[in-house]
Design an enzyme around this catalytic site. Structure first.
Site, PDB file in Angstrom:
ATOM      1  CB  SER A  54      30.187 -24.330 -99.540  1.00  0.00           C
ATOM      2  OG  SER A  54      28.931 -24.933 -99.297  1.00  0.00           O
ATOM      3  CG  PHE A  85      39.053 -22.258 -92.386  1.00  0.00           C
ATOM      4  CD1 PHE A  85      40.318 -22.469 -91.856  1.00  0.00           C
ATOM      5  CD2 PHE A  85      38.396 -23.334 -92.974  1.00  0.00           C
ATOM      6  CE1 PHE A  85      40.921 -23.715 -91.890  1.00  0.00           C
ATOM      7  CE2 PHE A  85      38.992 -24.591 -93.010  1.00  0.00           C
ATOM      8  CZ  PHE A  85      40.253 -24.783 -92.471  1.00  0.00           C
ATOM      9  CE1 TYR A  98      27.543 -21.078 -97.944  1.00  0.00           C
ATOM     10  CE2 TYR A  98      28.958 -19.375 -97.041  1.00  0.00           C
ATOM     11  CZ  TYR A  98      28.717 -20.712 -97.353  1.00  0.00           C
ATOM     12  OH  TYR A  98      29.672 -21.653 -97.077  1.00  0.00           O
ATOM     13  CE  LYS A 129      32.281 -20.005 -98.408  1.00  0.00           C
ATOM     14  NZ  LYS A 129      33.582 -19.861 -97.707  1.00  0.00           N
TER      15      LYS A 129
END
Ligand code: WQD
Length: 345
Positions: free
Chosen positions: A124, A80, A148, A152
Protein backbone atom coordinates in the site's frame (compact mmCIF):
# COMPACT_ATOMS: atom_id res chain seq x y z
CA UNK A 1 -0.73 -24.90 -12.97
CA UNK A 2 -2.91 -22.61 -10.87
CA UNK A 3 -2.62 -19.23 -9.19
CA UNK A 4 -3.35 -19.29 -5.47
CA UNK A 5 -5.23 -16.13 -4.45
CA UNK A 6 -5.29 -15.45 -0.71
CA UNK A 7 -8.08 -13.07 0.32
CA UNK A 8 -9.81 -13.72 -3.00
CA UNK A 9 -13.24 -12.91 -1.55
CA UNK A 10 -12.17 -9.36 -0.73
CA UNK A 11 -12.65 -6.19 -2.75
CA UNK A 12 -9.42 -6.21 -4.79
CA UNK A 13 -9.08 -9.98 -4.56
CA UNK A 14 -12.47 -10.71 -6.11
CA UNK A 15 -11.87 -8.27 -8.97
CA UNK A 16 -8.47 -9.82 -9.62
CA UNK A 17 -10.01 -13.32 -9.63
CA UNK A 18 -12.44 -12.20 -12.36
CA UNK A 19 -9.59 -10.91 -14.53
CA UNK A 20 -7.49 -14.06 -13.95
CA UNK A 21 -10.41 -16.33 -14.92
CA UNK A 22 -11.24 -14.21 -17.96
CA UNK A 23 -7.61 -14.56 -19.07
CA UNK A 24 -8.04 -18.33 -18.87
CA UNK A 25 -5.98 -18.84 -15.76
CA UNK A 26 -6.82 -21.53 -13.21
CA UNK A 27 -7.23 -20.13 -9.69
CA UNK A 28 -7.63 -21.40 -6.16
CA UNK A 29 -8.97 -19.09 -3.42
CA UNK A 30 -8.13 -19.25 0.27
CA UNK A 31 -10.06 -16.82 2.45
CA UNK A 32 -11.16 -16.86 6.11
CA UNK A 33 -14.11 -14.54 5.31
CA UNK A 34 -13.20 -12.45 8.38
CA UNK A 35 -13.68 -9.26 6.38
CA UNK A 36 -15.45 -10.46 3.22
CA UNK A 37 -18.44 -12.49 2.01
CA UNK A 38 -18.49 -15.90 0.39
CA UNK A 39 -21.23 -14.54 -1.89
CA UNK A 40 -18.55 -12.49 -3.65
CA UNK A 41 -16.92 -15.74 -4.80
CA UNK A 42 -20.20 -17.06 -6.17
CA UNK A 43 -20.53 -13.88 -8.16
CA UNK A 44 -16.93 -14.09 -9.42
CA UNK A 45 -17.77 -17.54 -10.81
CA UNK A 46 -21.02 -16.14 -12.28
CA UNK A 47 -19.27 -13.21 -14.02
CA UNK A 48 -16.43 -15.36 -15.38
CA UNK A 49 -18.73 -18.33 -16.02
CA UNK A 50 -16.11 -20.61 -14.48
CA UNK A 51 -15.96 -22.53 -11.21
CA UNK A 52 -12.85 -22.75 -9.05
CA UNK A 53 -11.76 -24.36 -5.75
CA UNK A 54 -12.41 -22.32 -2.60
CA UNK A 55 -10.93 -23.08 0.82
CA UNK A 56 -12.55 -21.19 3.69
CA UNK A 57 -9.70 -21.22 6.20
CA UNK A 58 -7.15 -18.99 7.91
CA UNK A 59 -3.69 -18.74 6.38
CA UNK A 60 -2.19 -19.32 9.81
CA UNK A 61 -3.66 -22.86 9.82
CA UNK A 62 -0.47 -24.40 8.47
CA UNK A 63 -1.80 -27.95 8.07
CA UNK A 64 -4.85 -26.71 6.19
CA UNK A 65 -2.60 -24.62 3.93
CA UNK A 66 -0.25 -27.56 3.30
CA UNK A 67 -3.33 -29.54 2.19
CA UNK A 68 -4.08 -26.88 -0.46
CA UNK A 69 -0.53 -27.11 -1.79
CA UNK A 70 -0.71 -30.93 -1.78
CA UNK A 71 -4.00 -30.97 -3.67
CA UNK A 72 -3.02 -28.51 -6.41
CA UNK A 73 -0.09 -27.62 -8.67
CA UNK A 74 0.45 -23.99 -7.77
CA UNK A 75 2.69 -21.81 -9.96
CA UNK A 76 2.36 -18.49 -8.11
CA UNK A 77 0.60 -16.84 -5.19
CA UNK A 78 -1.16 -13.47 -5.10
CA UNK A 79 -1.34 -12.54 -1.42
CA UNK A 80 -4.23 -10.15 -0.64
CA UNK A 81 -5.32 -11.59 2.70
CA UNK A 82 -4.79 -9.30 5.66
CA UNK A 83 -6.43 -6.81 8.02
CA UNK A 84 -6.52 -3.34 6.46
CA UNK A 85 -8.41 -0.78 8.54
CA UNK A 86 -6.05 2.01 9.58
CA UNK A 87 -8.19 3.21 12.46
CA UNK A 88 -8.77 -0.30 13.83
CA UNK A 89 -5.03 -0.98 13.63
CA UNK A 90 -4.39 1.92 16.00
CA UNK A 91 -6.89 0.47 18.49
CA UNK A 92 -5.80 -3.18 18.09
CA UNK A 93 -2.14 -3.19 17.02
CA UNK A 94 -1.38 -6.72 18.30
CA UNK A 95 -4.25 -8.16 16.25
CA UNK A 96 -2.77 -6.53 13.14
CA UNK A 97 0.84 -7.53 13.77
CA UNK A 98 -0.16 -11.10 14.60
CA UNK A 99 -2.58 -11.65 11.72
CA UNK A 100 -0.74 -9.83 8.94
CA UNK A 101 2.78 -10.92 9.80
CA UNK A 102 2.10 -14.51 10.91
CA UNK A 103 -0.18 -15.30 7.97
CA UNK A 104 2.52 -14.09 5.60
CA UNK A 105 5.36 -16.05 7.24
CA UNK A 106 3.21 -19.21 7.28
CA UNK A 107 2.39 -18.67 3.62
CA UNK A 108 6.01 -18.14 2.58
CA UNK A 109 7.26 -21.13 4.60
CA UNK A 110 4.62 -23.34 2.97
CA UNK A 111 5.44 -22.00 -0.48
CA UNK A 112 9.12 -22.81 0.12
CA UNK A 113 8.24 -26.32 1.37
CA UNK A 114 6.34 -27.03 -1.85
CA UNK A 115 8.81 -25.36 -4.18
CA UNK A 116 6.57 -22.39 -5.11
CA UNK A 117 8.71 -19.27 -5.42
CA UNK A 118 6.58 -16.69 -7.24
CA UNK A 119 4.77 -14.21 -5.00
CA UNK A 120 2.83 -10.99 -5.58
CA UNK A 121 2.32 -9.05 -2.35
CA UNK A 122 -0.54 -6.60 -1.86
CA UNK A 123 1.16 -3.59 -0.29
CA UNK A 124 0.00 0.00 0.00
CA UNK A 125 1.04 3.60 -0.58
CA UNK A 126 0.50 3.94 3.13
CA UNK A 127 4.08 2.66 3.60
CA UNK A 128 5.30 6.06 2.35
CA UNK A 129 3.82 7.77 5.43
CA UNK A 130 4.35 11.50 5.00
CA UNK A 131 6.20 11.68 1.67
CA UNK A 132 8.30 14.80 1.12
CA UNK A 133 8.05 14.73 -2.67
CA UNK A 134 5.06 14.42 -5.01
CA UNK A 135 4.42 12.46 -7.20
CA UNK A 136 5.74 9.50 -5.26
CA UNK A 137 8.33 7.21 -6.87
CA UNK A 138 9.22 3.72 -5.60
CA UNK A 139 12.60 5.05 -4.40
CA UNK A 140 10.87 7.47 -2.00
CA UNK A 141 11.64 7.09 1.70
CA UNK A 142 9.48 4.58 3.57
CA UNK A 143 7.93 5.53 6.89
CA UNK A 144 4.48 4.20 7.72
CA UNK A 145 2.75 6.13 10.50
CA UNK A 146 0.15 3.62 11.69
CA UNK A 147 0.26 -0.04 12.74
CA UNK A 148 -1.52 -1.21 9.58
CA UNK A 149 1.01 0.56 7.38
CA UNK A 150 3.86 -0.72 9.54
CA UNK A 151 2.71 -4.33 9.01
CA UNK A 152 2.93 -3.71 5.26
CA UNK A 153 6.35 -2.12 5.67
CA UNK A 154 7.62 -5.00 7.83
CA UNK A 155 6.33 -7.60 5.39
CA UNK A 156 8.04 -5.74 2.54
CA UNK A 157 11.31 -5.86 4.47
CA UNK A 158 10.85 -9.57 5.25
CA UNK A 159 10.26 -10.28 1.55
CA UNK A 160 13.39 -8.30 0.62
CA UNK A 161 15.39 -10.48 3.03
CA UNK A 162 13.74 -13.63 1.66
CA UNK A 163 14.61 -12.70 -1.93
CA UNK A 164 18.19 -11.94 -0.88
CA UNK A 165 18.47 -15.32 0.85
CA UNK A 166 17.56 -17.47 -2.14
CA UNK A 167 17.71 -16.54 -5.87
CA UNK A 168 14.84 -18.94 -6.59
CA UNK A 169 12.37 -16.35 -5.23
CA UNK A 170 10.58 -14.07 -7.70
CA UNK A 171 8.66 -11.46 -5.72
CA UNK A 172 6.66 -8.38 -6.70
CA UNK A 173 5.58 -5.82 -4.11
CA UNK A 174 2.60 -3.83 -5.42
CA UNK A 175 1.90 -0.54 -3.63
CA UNK A 176 -1.73 0.39 -4.25
CA UNK A 177 -2.88 3.98 -4.07
CA UNK A 178 -6.62 4.47 -3.60
CA UNK A 179 -8.66 1.67 -5.20
CA UNK A 180 -12.26 2.65 -6.03
CA UNK A 181 -15.09 1.62 -8.34
CA UNK A 182 -16.47 -1.81 -9.19
CA UNK A 183 -16.81 -4.35 -11.98
CA UNK A 184 -19.08 -2.99 -14.76
CA UNK A 185 -21.66 -5.72 -14.04
CA UNK A 186 -22.44 -4.21 -10.63
CA UNK A 187 -22.29 -7.74 -9.19
CA UNK A 188 -19.06 -7.29 -7.18
CA UNK A 189 -17.77 -4.17 -5.45
CA UNK A 190 -16.47 -2.55 -2.29
CA UNK A 191 -18.48 -3.75 0.69
CA UNK A 192 -17.15 -2.08 3.85
CA UNK A 193 -18.40 -3.61 7.10
CA UNK A 194 -20.15 -0.96 9.19
CA UNK A 195 -19.52 2.75 8.65
CA UNK A 196 -17.25 3.28 5.63
CA UNK A 197 -13.82 4.69 6.52
CA UNK A 198 -12.89 5.44 2.94
CA UNK A 199 -14.21 8.40 0.95
CA UNK A 200 -15.84 6.80 -2.07
CA UNK A 201 -18.01 4.19 -0.35
CA UNK A 202 -19.05 6.91 2.09
CA UNK A 203 -20.06 9.24 -0.75
CA UNK A 204 -21.96 6.38 -2.42
CA UNK A 205 -23.95 5.69 0.76
CA UNK A 206 -24.81 9.40 1.05
CA UNK A 207 -25.91 9.41 -2.61
CA UNK A 208 -28.23 6.45 -2.05
CA UNK A 209 -29.66 8.03 1.09
CA UNK A 210 -28.18 5.59 3.60
CA UNK A 211 -26.00 8.30 5.21
CA UNK A 212 -26.84 11.99 5.71
CA UNK A 213 -23.81 13.92 4.48
CA UNK A 214 -20.08 13.70 3.83
CA UNK A 215 -17.76 15.19 6.43
CA UNK A 216 -14.91 16.71 4.42
CA UNK A 217 -11.89 16.22 6.66
CA UNK A 218 -10.24 19.62 6.35
CA UNK A 219 -10.18 22.28 3.63
CA UNK A 220 -6.96 24.01 4.70
CA UNK A 221 -4.44 21.70 3.05
CA UNK A 222 -1.93 23.06 0.56
CA UNK A 223 -4.00 21.84 -2.42
CA UNK A 224 -5.95 23.65 -5.14
CA UNK A 225 -9.23 23.69 -3.20
CA UNK A 226 -7.78 22.99 0.25
CA UNK A 227 -9.22 19.47 0.52
CA UNK A 228 -7.23 16.23 0.51
CA UNK A 229 -5.89 14.97 -2.81
CA UNK A 230 -5.48 11.26 -3.55
CA UNK A 231 -4.62 9.03 -6.51
CA UNK A 232 -7.89 7.14 -7.07
CA UNK A 233 -7.46 4.10 -9.31
CA UNK A 234 -10.23 1.92 -10.77
CA UNK A 235 -10.16 -1.49 -9.08
CA UNK A 236 -10.30 -3.24 -12.49
CA UNK A 237 -7.21 -1.34 -13.65
CA UNK A 238 -5.56 -2.41 -10.42
CA UNK A 239 -6.62 -6.03 -10.98
CA UNK A 240 -5.19 -6.01 -14.49
CA UNK A 241 -1.92 -4.71 -13.07
CA UNK A 242 -1.63 -8.03 -11.22
CA UNK A 243 -1.93 -10.02 -14.44
CA UNK A 244 0.83 -7.94 -16.03
CA UNK A 245 2.96 -8.52 -12.93
CA UNK A 246 2.51 -12.31 -13.22
CA UNK A 247 3.81 -12.02 -16.79
CA UNK A 248 6.78 -10.01 -15.52
CA UNK A 249 7.69 -12.72 -13.01
CA UNK A 250 7.76 -15.23 -15.86
CA UNK A 251 11.09 -13.80 -16.90
CA UNK A 252 12.38 -11.60 -14.07
CA UNK A 253 13.90 -13.10 -10.95
CA UNK A 254 14.58 -11.23 -7.69
CA UNK A 255 12.29 -8.68 -6.04
CA UNK A 256 10.52 -5.79 -7.78
CA UNK A 257 8.47 -2.92 -6.33
CA UNK A 258 5.76 -1.04 -8.26
CA UNK A 259 3.42 1.84 -7.51
CA UNK A 260 -0.01 1.02 -8.94
CA UNK A 261 -1.65 4.40 -9.35
CA UNK A 262 -2.86 6.66 -12.16
CA UNK A 263 -0.38 9.48 -11.54
CA UNK A 264 -3.31 11.93 -11.28
CA UNK A 265 -4.70 13.25 -7.98
CA UNK A 266 -8.25 14.38 -7.27
CA UNK A 267 -9.47 16.35 -4.27
CA UNK A 268 -12.35 15.40 -1.99
CA UNK A 269 -14.53 18.15 -3.49
CA UNK A 270 -13.67 16.98 -7.02
CA UNK A 271 -14.69 13.43 -6.08
CA UNK A 272 -17.97 14.66 -4.64
CA UNK A 273 -18.69 16.62 -7.83
CA UNK A 274 -17.78 13.66 -10.05
CA UNK A 275 -20.05 11.38 -8.05
CA UNK A 276 -22.93 13.86 -8.31
CA UNK A 277 -22.51 13.80 -12.08
CA UNK A 278 -22.36 9.99 -12.18
CA UNK A 279 -25.34 9.44 -9.89
CA UNK A 280 -27.50 12.43 -10.74
CA UNK A 281 -27.84 12.92 -6.98
CA UNK A 282 -26.87 15.90 -4.82
CA UNK A 283 -24.23 14.94 -2.23
CA UNK A 284 -24.59 17.09 0.90
CA UNK A 285 -21.32 17.75 2.72
CA UNK A 286 -19.88 19.83 5.53
CA UNK A 287 -16.33 20.96 6.20
CA UNK A 288 -14.98 19.18 9.30
CA UNK A 289 -11.71 19.03 11.16
CA UNK A 290 -8.73 17.27 9.60
CA UNK A 291 -8.58 13.52 10.32
CA UNK A 292 -5.52 12.63 12.47
CA UNK A 293 -2.81 10.95 10.39
CA UNK A 294 -4.08 12.30 7.07
CA UNK A 295 -1.74 14.01 4.62
CA UNK A 296 -2.70 16.77 2.19
CA UNK A 297 -1.72 15.21 -1.14
CA UNK A 298 -0.66 11.70 -2.15
CA UNK A 299 -0.41 10.51 -5.74
CA UNK A 300 1.85 8.12 -7.63
CA UNK A 301 4.50 8.39 -10.28
CA UNK A 302 3.50 5.16 -12.11
CA UNK A 303 6.30 5.41 -14.70
CA UNK A 304 8.14 2.30 -13.47
CA UNK A 305 5.01 0.11 -13.70
CA UNK A 306 4.13 1.65 -17.07
CA UNK A 307 7.58 0.85 -18.44
CA UNK A 308 8.44 -2.50 -16.82
CA UNK A 309 4.97 -4.05 -16.68
CA UNK A 310 3.57 -2.55 -19.86
CA UNK A 311 0.62 -1.51 -17.69
CA UNK A 312 -1.18 1.75 -17.03
CA UNK A 313 -4.53 2.72 -15.60
CA UNK A 314 -7.03 3.46 -18.39
CA UNK A 315 -10.31 4.13 -16.56
CA UNK A 316 -11.06 7.74 -15.59
CA UNK A 317 -12.85 9.31 -12.66
CA UNK A 318 -16.19 9.25 -14.48
CA UNK A 319 -16.02 5.47 -14.95
CA UNK A 320 -14.82 4.97 -11.36
CA UNK A 321 -17.87 6.85 -10.03
CA UNK A 322 -20.37 5.36 -12.51
CA UNK A 323 -19.26 1.79 -11.70
CA UNK A 324 -19.25 2.47 -7.93
CA UNK A 325 -22.74 3.93 -8.21
CA UNK A 326 -24.08 0.94 -10.20
CA UNK A 327 -22.75 -1.43 -7.49
CA UNK A 328 -24.23 0.70 -4.70
CA UNK A 329 -27.68 0.94 -6.29
CA UNK A 330 -27.81 -2.79 -7.08
CA UNK A 331 -26.51 -3.79 -3.66
CA UNK A 332 -27.71 -1.23 -1.07
CA UNK A 333 -26.77 -3.64 1.75
CA UNK A 334 -23.69 -5.02 0.03
CA UNK A 335 -23.39 -8.79 -0.12
CA UNK A 336 -25.26 -9.14 3.18
CA UNK A 337 -28.41 -8.24 1.32
CA UNK A 338 -28.10 -11.24 -0.95
CA UNK A 339 -29.22 -14.86 -0.45
CA UNK A 340 -27.32 -16.96 2.06
CA UNK A 341 -23.89 -18.03 0.88
CA UNK A 342 -24.04 -21.35 -1.00
CA UNK A 343 -21.63 -24.25 -0.34
CA UNK A 344 -18.02 -23.59 -1.42
CA UNK A 345 -17.61 -23.96 -5.18
C1 WQD B 1 -9.27 9.83 1.02
C2 WQD B 1 -9.41 11.33 1.23
C3 WQD B 1 -9.54 11.98 3.53
C4 WQD B 1 -13.41 10.00 4.24
C5 WQD B 1 -6.80 4.77 2.99
C6 WQD B 1 -5.82 4.01 3.79
C7 WQD B 1 -4.77 3.40 2.90
C8 WQD B 1 -5.42 2.63 1.77
C9 WQD B 1 -6.44 3.47 1.03
C10 WQD B 1 -5.28 0.31 2.34
C11 WQD B 1 -8.56 11.87 2.36
C12 WQD B 1 -10.85 12.30 2.81
C13 WQD B 1 -12.24 10.46 3.67
C14 WQD B 1 -14.40 10.93 4.64
C15 WQD B 1 -13.02 12.72 3.86
N1 WQD B 1 -6.01 1.45 2.26
N2 WQD B 1 -12.06 11.80 3.48
N3 WQD B 1 -14.16 12.26 4.44
O1 WQD B 1 -6.87 7.75 3.84
O2 WQD B 1 -6.07 8.14 1.45
O3 WQD B 1 -6.15 5.85 2.36
O4 WQD B 1 -7.37 3.95 2.01
O5 WQD B 1 -4.17 0.10 1.97
O6 WQD B 1 -4.01 2.53 3.69
O7 WQD B 1 -5.17 4.92 4.65
O8 WQD B 1 -8.27 7.01 1.85
O9 WQD B 1 -10.65 7.18 1.33
O10 WQD B 1 -9.95 7.23 3.77
O11 WQD B 1 -9.47 9.21 2.30
O12 WQD B 1 -12.84 13.92 3.68
O13 WQD B 1 -15.50 10.56 5.17
O14 WQD B 1 -10.77 11.61 1.58
O15 WQD B 1 -9.17 13.03 4.43
O16 WQD B 1 -8.11 13.17 2.00
P1 WQD B 1 -6.80 7.31 2.43
P2 WQD B 1 -9.66 7.61 2.36
Amino acid sequence: MAILVTGGAGYIGSHTCVELLREGRDIIVVDNLSNSHGEALDRVAEIANRAFPVYIQDLMDREALRKVFREHRIEAVIHFAGLKAVGESVQLPLKYYHQNLMSTTTLCETMEEFGVYRLLFSSSATVYGMPDQMPIREEAAIGAINPYGRTKQMIEQMLQDLASSDPKWRIAILRYFNPVGAHESGRIGEDPSGMPNNLLPYIAQVAVGKLKEVAVYGNDYDTADGTGVRDYIHVVDLAQGHLKTLDKLDQADGLHIYNLGTGRGYSVLEMIKAFEQASGRTIPYRIAERRPGDIGACFADPAKANLELGWSAVRGIEEMCADAWRWQVANPRGYAGSVAYAEPI
